[in-house]
Write an enzyme that holds these catalytic residues in place. Structure first.
Site, PDB file in Angstrom:
ATOM      1  N   TYR A  53       0.824  -1.211   0.000  1.00  0.00           N
ATOM      2  CA  TYR A  53       0.000   0.000   0.000  1.00  0.00           C
ATOM      3  C   TYR A  53       0.860   1.264   0.000  1.00  0.00           C
ATOM      4  O   TYR A  53       0.464   2.289  -0.530  1.00  0.00           O
ATOM      5  CB  TYR A  53      -0.929   0.028   1.222  1.00  0.00           C
ATOM      6  CG  TYR A  53      -2.218  -0.734   1.037  1.00  0.00           C
ATOM      7  CD1 TYR A  53      -2.210  -2.086   0.742  1.00  0.00           C
ATOM      8  CD2 TYR A  53      -3.444  -0.099   1.164  1.00  0.00           C
ATOM      9  CE1 TYR A  53      -3.399  -2.786   0.582  1.00  0.00           C
ATOM     10  CE2 TYR A  53      -4.631  -0.786   1.005  1.00  0.00           C
ATOM     11  CZ  TYR A  53      -4.607  -2.127   0.710  1.00  0.00           C
ATOM     12  OH  TYR A  53      -5.787  -2.805   0.556  1.00  0.00           O
ATOM     13  N   LYS A  77       3.625 -15.496   2.163  1.00  0.00           N
ATOM     14  CA  LYS A  77       3.885 -16.188   0.899  1.00  0.00           C
ATOM     15  C   LYS A  77       5.391 -16.427   0.849  1.00  0.00           C
ATOM     16  O   LYS A  77       6.101 -15.958  -0.050  1.00  0.00           O
ATOM     17  CB  LYS A  77       3.371 -15.331  -0.273  1.00  0.00           C
ATOM     18  CG  LYS A  77       3.380 -16.017  -1.632  1.00  0.00           C
ATOM     19  CD  LYS A  77       2.315 -17.091  -1.801  1.00  0.00           C
ATOM     20  CE  LYS A  77       2.464 -17.781  -3.160  1.00  0.00           C
ATOM     21  NZ  LYS A  77       1.618 -18.987  -3.297  1.00  0.00           N
ATOM     22  N   ASP A 134      -2.431 -18.476  -0.051  1.00  0.00           N
ATOM     23  CA  ASP A 134      -3.403 -19.164  -0.921  1.00  0.00           C
ATOM     24  C   ASP A 134      -4.102 -20.286  -0.157  1.00  0.00           C
ATOM     25  O   ASP A 134      -5.316 -20.457  -0.217  1.00  0.00           O
ATOM     26  CB  ASP A 134      -2.729 -19.664  -2.204  1.00  0.00           C
ATOM     27  CG  ASP A 134      -1.440 -20.428  -1.964  1.00  0.00           C
ATOM     28  OD1 ASP A 134      -0.947 -20.462  -0.815  1.00  0.00           O
ATOM     29  OD2 ASP A 134      -0.916 -21.021  -2.936  1.00  0.00           O
ATOM     30  N   ASP A 193      -6.216  -7.324   3.859  1.00  0.00           N
ATOM     31  CA  ASP A 193      -7.343  -6.689   3.174  1.00  0.00           C
ATOM     32  C   ASP A 193      -8.214  -7.761   2.523  1.00  0.00           C
ATOM     33  O   ASP A 193      -9.436  -7.770   2.664  1.00  0.00           O
ATOM     34  CB  ASP A 193      -6.808  -5.712   2.117  1.00  0.00           C
ATOM     35  CG  ASP A 193      -7.925  -5.058   1.321  1.00  0.00           C
ATOM     36  OD1 ASP A 193      -8.901  -4.618   1.942  1.00  0.00           O
ATOM     37  OD2 ASP A 193      -7.817  -5.011   0.076  1.00  0.00           O
ATOM     38  N   ASP A 211     -12.093  -9.531   4.066  1.00  0.00           N
ATOM     39  CA  ASP A 211     -13.371  -9.542   3.337  1.00  0.00           C
ATOM     40  C   ASP A 211     -13.903 -10.970   3.219  1.00  0.00           C
ATOM     41  O   ASP A 211     -15.101 -11.217   3.366  1.00  0.00           O
ATOM     42  CB  ASP A 211     -13.214  -8.962   1.924  1.00  0.00           C
ATOM     43  CG  ASP A 211     -13.473  -7.456   1.871  1.00  0.00           C
ATOM     44  OD1 ASP A 211     -13.277  -6.792   2.899  1.00  0.00           O
ATOM     45  OD2 ASP A 211     -13.856  -6.961   0.794  1.00  0.00           O
TER      46      ASP A 211
HETATM   47  C1  IPM Z   1     -10.393  -1.681   3.754  1.00  0.00           C
HETATM   48  C2  IPM Z   1     -10.654  -1.047   2.419  1.00  0.00           C
HETATM   49  C3  IPM Z   1      -9.528  -0.083   2.092  1.00  0.00           C
HETATM   50  C4  IPM Z   1      -8.225  -0.863   2.055  1.00  0.00           C
HETATM   51  C5  IPM Z   1      -9.728   0.717   0.789  1.00  0.00           C
HETATM   52  C6  IPM Z   1     -11.040   1.471   0.791  1.00  0.00           C
HETATM   53  C7  IPM Z   1      -8.581   1.650   0.504  1.00  0.00           C
HETATM   54  O1  IPM Z   1     -10.793  -2.035   1.441  1.00  0.00           O
HETATM   55  O2  IPM Z   1     -10.278  -0.939   4.755  1.00  0.00           O
HETATM   56  O3  IPM Z   1     -10.303  -2.907   3.820  1.00  0.00           O
HETATM   57  O4  IPM Z   1      -7.895  -1.457   1.019  1.00  0.00           O
HETATM   58  O5  IPM Z   1      -7.528  -0.895   3.066  1.00  0.00           O
HETATM   59 MG    MG Z   2     -10.790  -4.010   2.174  1.00  0.00          MG
END
Ligand code: IPM
Ligand code: MG
Length: 370
Positions: free
Chosen positions: A147, A198, A230, A254, A258
């Protein structure tokens, strides 16, 4: 009343941000009343709301407010329709969200994923894979890796082609400090830590694994295992109950957070805490739902406010050490769910006991339970 006043910057942002923030602030005020706590809440624009109000995704006055606050309660920023109309480095994600993370040194991101029994139907996995319930804490490094690594740019190759470069960089101290956060969190839970990397391909992965292993020696009571990312993604789907704390670098965290949130029924249920260095008395923190601005449902009273409300609970717990107040928020959310209230994202037509409600009604039920 305790004499302390907790100063909170409330930055709702874009999309569904304002409507879920409204419910979260109602919950915070109810907690203040019930526990005789004094919260000084100041709202300020950020994201496109910041650009429209003051020409910048993170207006100077908003940043100044954050500097003068004890913690930040954040909504969400970015609008896919408008983002491409301005240069990349001025867009809300980079200019506001990533900037605040870096500016305040918020290197530790905690994302607790829990699937309440009453929401078992909202989990995409078959019941036998859900075991006795899913309860995972993703600890994500937040200010390093790809990032922020330099160089980061897109260059013209002169022949009509371009080349994009992102750089993955980690230093030993950056890995050490997030590893300590992960092991300490595991100590307070089921004492297992799965470190994701990884190491079979990336230099970063090799260093990550070495450093985490070394730090782990200081926590002999925590069982440490390593997993390639993975395989980790696959194991989350196959046997999520094997995980307690999952420790990840920035981008892997990240992605896996999710994936883990989907197991908990919906991204609309996932709060997060981003913390920096801790002082003895209190920790400056940044609290936000892990989901995005969801412009498709914004302003329609459809959004699930629970992730934003659970972010309030994390703030009470981690920044202010107000554990009873935090427990009261968690319990109130549990009660609204037990009563059968469901926003669209966690509603299932086959669940006869459930009733579909909007953002306001869900928020009001949680306030009433406090
Ligand atoms: C998160 C989001 C952010 C990230 C985006 C919106 C920049 O996906 O907080 O997980 O990638 O960190
Ligand atoms: Mg995210």
């Amino acid at each position: 009343m305790s004499s302390k006043t907790y100063r909170i910057a409330a930055l709702a942002g874009d999309g569904i941000g304002p409507e879920v923030m409204r419910e979260a602030l109602n919950v915070l005020r109810a907690i203040g009343t019930r526990f005789s706590l004094s919260f000084e809440i100041t709202e300020a624009p950020v994201g496109w709301a910041g650009i429209d109000a003051a020409g910048k995704a993170l207006p100077d006055a908003t940043l100044e407010l954050c500097r003068n606050s004890d913690s930040i309660l954040f909504g969400s920023v970015g609008l896919p329709d408008r983002d491409p109309t301005i240069p990349k480095d001025q867009r809300p994600e980079r200019a506001a969200l990533l900037r605040i993370r870096k500016e305040f040194g918020l290197f530790a991101n905690l994302r607790p994923v829990q699937l309440p029994k009453a929401l078992a139907h909202a989990c995409p996995l078959r019941p036998e894979r859900q075991g006795d319930g899913i309860d995972i804490l993703v600890v994500r490094e937040l200010t390093g890796g790809m990032y922020f690594g330099q160089p980061k740019k897109t260059e013209d190759l002169g022949n009509g082609q371009q080349r994009a470069i992102d750089t993955m960089v980690y230093t030993t101290p950056e890995i050490e400090r997030i590893a300590h956060v992960g092991f300490k969190a595991a100590r307070l839970r089921r004492k297992k830590l799965t470190s994701i990397d990884k190491a079979n391909v990336l230099e970063n992965g090799v260093l990550w694994r070495e450093v985490v292993t070394r730090v782990g020696k200081e926590y002999p009571d925590v069982a440490l295992e390593h997993m390639f990312v993975d395989n980790g993604a696959m194991q989350l789907m196959l046997r999520p109950t094997q995980f307690d704390v999952v420790l990840c670098e920035n981008m892997f965290g990240d992605i896996l957070s999710d994936e883990a949130a989907a197991l908990a029924g919906s991204l609309g249920m996932l709060p997060s805490a981003s913390l920096g260095a801790t002082s003895a008395e209190q920790t400056f923190g940044f609290y936000e739902p892990a989901g995005g601005t969801a412009p498709d449902i914004a302003g329609k009273d459809l959004a699930n406010p629970i992730a934003q409300i659970l972010s309030v609970a994390l703030m009470l717990r981690y920044s202010f050490g107000l554990n009873a107040a935090a427990d009261a928020v968690d319990a109130a959310v549990g009660k609204a769910i037990a009563q059968g209230l469901r926003t669209g994202d966690i509603h299932s037509a086959t669940d006869a006991a459930a009733r579909r409600v909007g953002t306001r009604e869900m928020g009001a039920a949680i306030v009433a339970a406090i």
